[in-house]
Structures are given as C-alpha cells and as structure tokens.
Design a protein around this motif. Structure first.
Motif, PDB file in Angstrom:
ATOM      1  N   THR A  72      38.722  50.605  44.409  1.00 38.42           N
ATOM      2  CA  THR A  72      38.476  49.177  44.650  1.00 38.42           C
ATOM      3  C   THR A  72      38.551  48.455  43.317  1.00 38.42           C
ATOM      4  N   THR A  73      39.360  47.415  43.259  1.00 39.36           N
ATOM      5  CA  THR A  73      39.471  46.635  42.035  1.00 39.36           C
ATOM      6  C   THR A  73      38.872  45.252  42.249  1.00 39.36           C
ATOM      7  N   LEU A  74      38.236  44.766  41.196  1.00 42.45           N
ATOM      8  CA  LEU A  74      37.545  43.480  41.222  1.00 42.45           C
ATOM      9  C   LEU A  74      38.168  42.558  40.184  1.00 42.45           C
ATOM     10  N   GLU A  75      38.624  41.417  40.655  1.00 45.54           N
ATOM     11  CA  GLU A  75      39.213  40.414  39.768  1.00 45.54           C
ATOM     12  C   GLU A  75      38.158  39.373  39.420  1.00 45.54           C
ATOM     13  N   PRO A  76      37.946  39.107  38.129  1.00 46.32           N
ATOM     14  CA  PRO A  76      36.949  38.082  37.775  1.00 46.32           C
ATOM     15  C   PRO A  76      37.436  36.700  38.187  1.00 46.32           C
TER      16      PRO A  76
ATOM     17  N   THR B  33      48.391  40.259  35.707  1.00 42.87           N
ATOM     18  CA  THR B  33      48.312  38.979  34.993  1.00 42.87           C
ATOM     19  C   THR B  33      46.958  38.768  34.332  1.00 42.87           C
ATOM     20  N   LYS B  34      45.948  39.552  34.713  1.00 36.95           N
ATOM     21  CA  LYS B  34      44.629  39.473  34.085  1.00 36.95           C
ATOM     22  C   LYS B  34      43.949  40.833  34.210  1.00 36.95           C
ATOM     23  N   PRO B  35      43.050  41.166  33.306  1.00 39.87           N
ATOM     24  CA  PRO B  35      42.320  42.436  33.397  1.00 39.87           C
ATOM     25  C   PRO B  35      41.453  42.496  34.660  1.00 39.87           C
ATOM     26  N   LEU B  36      41.205  43.711  35.126  1.00 35.15           N
ATOM     27  CA  LEU B  36      40.419  43.945  36.328  1.00 35.15           C
ATOM     28  C   LEU B  36      39.333  44.974  36.035  1.00 35.15           C
ATOM     29  N   LEU B  37      38.304  44.977  36.858  1.00 36.51           N
ATOM     30  CA  LEU B  37      37.288  46.025  36.828  1.00 36.51           C
ATOM     31  C   LEU B  37      37.540  46.920  38.036  1.00 36.51           C
ATOM     32  N   ARG B  38      37.601  48.230  37.790  1.00 39.03           N
ATOM     33  CA  ARG B  38      37.911  49.176  38.870  1.00 39.03           C
ATOM     34  C   ARG B  38      36.756  50.134  39.086  1.00 39.03           C
ATOM     35  N   ILE B  39      36.449  50.397  40.362  1.00 35.15           N
ATOM     36  CA  ILE B  39      35.565  51.511  40.666  1.00 35.15           C
ATOM     37  C   ILE B  39      36.353  52.522  41.494  1.00 35.15           C
ATOM     38  N   SER B  40      36.080  53.800  41.257  1.00 36.64           N
ATOM     39  CA  SER B  40      36.768  54.878  41.976  1.00 36.64           C
ATOM     40  C   SER B  40      35.759  55.986  42.275  1.00 36.64           C
TER      41      SER B  40
END
Length: 371
Positions: free
Chosen positions: A305-309, A343-350
């Motif tokens: 799951t990736t989270l875009e700020p 296009t922008k950094p993401l935070l990922r949980i796995s």
C-alpha cells in the motif's frame, strides 16, 4: 493455529512494527539456524567439503523455485539478487538490443538495461499503471521488440499486473518475456512459464539478503552467449553454469532454500490470500488518515500500500521519524525508484502475513500524530 500465528511464532519477536517486507522481510529461526550451521560446518571441514554436503539442500531449493515459476529445476541458478540476475541475462543476449517495459520500470533495472546497451520503449498502460494487454498485442503485430521485460508487481505501487495474460501475448508474438519477480515472487502467482524470471530472497520469501535466483527456459538459453569463460575457450561450461561461476556465499543459498521450503509448506495459495487480505485491511484503515491519500484500489490483491502526501509531508523524513520515535519500519519511495513515472515521493507499507488489523490501526493513529 492460523497462518499468521504460525509465521509470527517461527520468528524472533519483532521490535516494534515491521511494515517493510517489500524491502526485506524477517527471517525465521530455522533459516537463521541453517545459515549458522553451514558456516560452522565450513569451519569444521572446509568450505568446499561443506558445500558438497549441502548439495541436496540446494537442489531442493532449485526444485522449489521451479514449482513456483512453472519452469524446471535444471533451468534455475542462484545469483546474488535481482539486479545481478538481470545483468547476467542481458549481458549474455546476442540479438538485437531493443526492449519494451512498463513506464513505471524500477530505476535500477533501467540502469542495468542502459549499461548493457538496450534501447528501451514503454509498453501501454492505463491510469493505474496496469498494462493494456490488447494494445500490446496490436503494437507487437506491427513492430515487436527483441525482448520484453515485465515487472509483475512494482515496488512503488501495489498494482498487480496481469502476468499470465502478458506471457500469452508475448508467446503469440514470438517475443521472449523476462519477468522481474522481485516483489511478485511469493506474493502473486508466478507459475506462468515465462521465458525467464528472477527474484531476490530477502523480500516476500523472507530469506537472507545477498541471494536470489534466475530461471531461464532452454529455448531462451539457446539465444544467449557465455561471457565467462570467454565463448572462444573450448571448455565444458554451459551458459547457465557460467552464471554461477565464481565466489558465492553458500550459507545464504542454503538459508534461501530453507525459506523456500517453509513457503511451500505454508501453502503458496494461502500465503497469497492472506497477503491480499492484509493489503485490503491496510487500505481500509488508512483511507481516512488526514494528509495522506491511498494510491491503490482497496481490493488490489497485494499487500503493498502506498500513501501519497496531500500536504507538505516528506515521506523520507516521515519514515525516519517513524523508526526513531515509534519503532515502525516503512519505506520511502523516492523518484529514482521509478524515474519515468513517479512525480512525487511516496510512503510505502508492505506488511507480511503476521500483521493484524490492530497493528494497522496503531500505525494509522501514529501517522496522524507525525509532526
């Protein structure tokens, strides 16, 4: 006992929350013990004698990889990891060096392609970055590439690609398909008989770092040329044998073989179903966290799951804060991970199969408190 509990009980107790299996999973006690036991055996009888004694374990590892990829055990070689596998394969290709891949191709893979002189073109995808198979078939009818490199599951987005359908399209067009299974192997069904597939040990299989595999069908091996020793040397070394030529760490190959056995014993279908369940729960729990937007659809069958700020949050700084202040391990996906798509950094949980809904709810609460 549930699969989640079995998986947790087989490992040292986690320090905090580990949501980083897409980078490096937690090894089991059995894997750790197998690596240590082989190192001890090397000290007792010497490295080469110990390696000969361990040959049946390594053959079992190759057989497990074959079972999970739809290839044969004789098609499988151990490598030091995914990038090494791709470099071995592309460096041995003697045909036209044109290659098609997804626009969201992994940055280090693109670097290996460039280093080996391949011209890269993008495959057609939809708005989620998923391959449009029918359009691929139309493109290949008019001008196919020499090779397709297909990342079945990206590291910056938890979107499962239609792997079996893509293999079928490539086979119909007569184009060899090389599958990057770094995130997919042990996570999605990879038993689809690709022309070549490779992966690393440390991710969803939860083996040691520094080892992986490359499996290549004989028909594709026939189109490769041995690099070491030089092909003009008349020595009885096949292309696949040359891939395993040189120094390697036998202990971690044994550990990987044990991890593969654990995965088969747990039941690959059960593991896949549990990972999909964990991913679905994560997206539901994280959907309403202020300042972040879940990228994947809730029912995407993956645990990534990736989270875009949506505000000014910096995923790199957030990751560091989560580790230092809360003992929660995640991944910050920077633009270099997929330079032609992100296009922008993401935070990922796995998270892996042992992650509970309570763990994810705890993470959501902490994410709300990140300064």
């Amino acid at each position: 006992m549930s699969l989640a509990q079995q998986w947790a009980d087989a490992r040292p107790k986690v320090a905090g929350l580990h949501f980083d299996s897409g980078a490096c999973s937690r090894q089991s006690l059995a894997v750790i013990d197998a690596v240590a036991a082989h190192a001890r055996h090397e000290a007792e009888v010497g490295g080469y004698v110990a390696a000969e004694a361990a040959a049946p374990v390594l053959e079992a590892g190759r057989a497990a990889i074959a079972a999970l990829t739809g290839l044969d055990a004789t098609d499988v070689v151990f490598t030091s990891g995914s990038n090494h596998s791709l470099d071995l394969l592309l460096g041995s290709w003697v045909g036209e060096r044109t290659l098609a891949c997804l626009p969201g191709e992994f940055g280090p893979n693109l670097a290996v392609m460039a280093a080996n002189g391949f011209q890269v073109r993008a495959l057609p995808v939809d708005g989620d970055g998923r391959i449009v198979v029918d359009e691929v078939a139309r493109q290949f009818a008019s001008g196919p590439p020499a090779l397709v490199h297909f990342t079945a599951l990206a590291s910056h987005r938890g979107v499962a690609q239609p792997l079996a359908e893509m293999v079928a399209v490539c086979r119909a067009a007569g184009v060899p398909i090389v599958v990057d299974g770094a995130q997919a192997f042990g996570h999605l069904d990879c038993s689809i008989g690709a022309d070549a597939i490779y992966s690393s040990s440390r991710k969803w299989l939860a083996g040691p770092r520094g080892v992986g595999f490359l499996a290549v069908r004989p028909e594709l091996v026939a189109r490769l040329q041995r690099r070491v020793p030089p092909v003009e040397w008349d020595v009885p070394v096949t292309v696949l044998q040359s891939f395993e030529h040189g120094e390697h760490n036998a202990a971690i190959r044994i550990g990987y073989s044990v991890a593969l056995g654990e995965h088969l014993a747990a039941g690959p279908e059960l593991v896949r179903a549990r990972l999909a369940e964990v991913g679905r729960t994560a997206r539901q729990v994280l959907a309403d966290v202020p300042g972040w937007c879940v990228v994947e659809g809730v029912d995407e069958p993956t645990a990534i799951t990736t989270l875009e700020p949506t505000d000014e949050a910096d995923p790199v700084a957030v990751r560091a804060w989560l580790i230092a202040e809360r003992g929660i391990v995640t991944t910050a996906c920077e633009l270099a991970r997929a330079p032609f798509e992100m296009t922008k950094p993401l935070l990922r949980i796995s998270p892996h199969v042992d992650t509970t809904a309570e763990d994810l709810e705890q993470f959501a609460e902490v994410l709300r408190d990140v300064p």
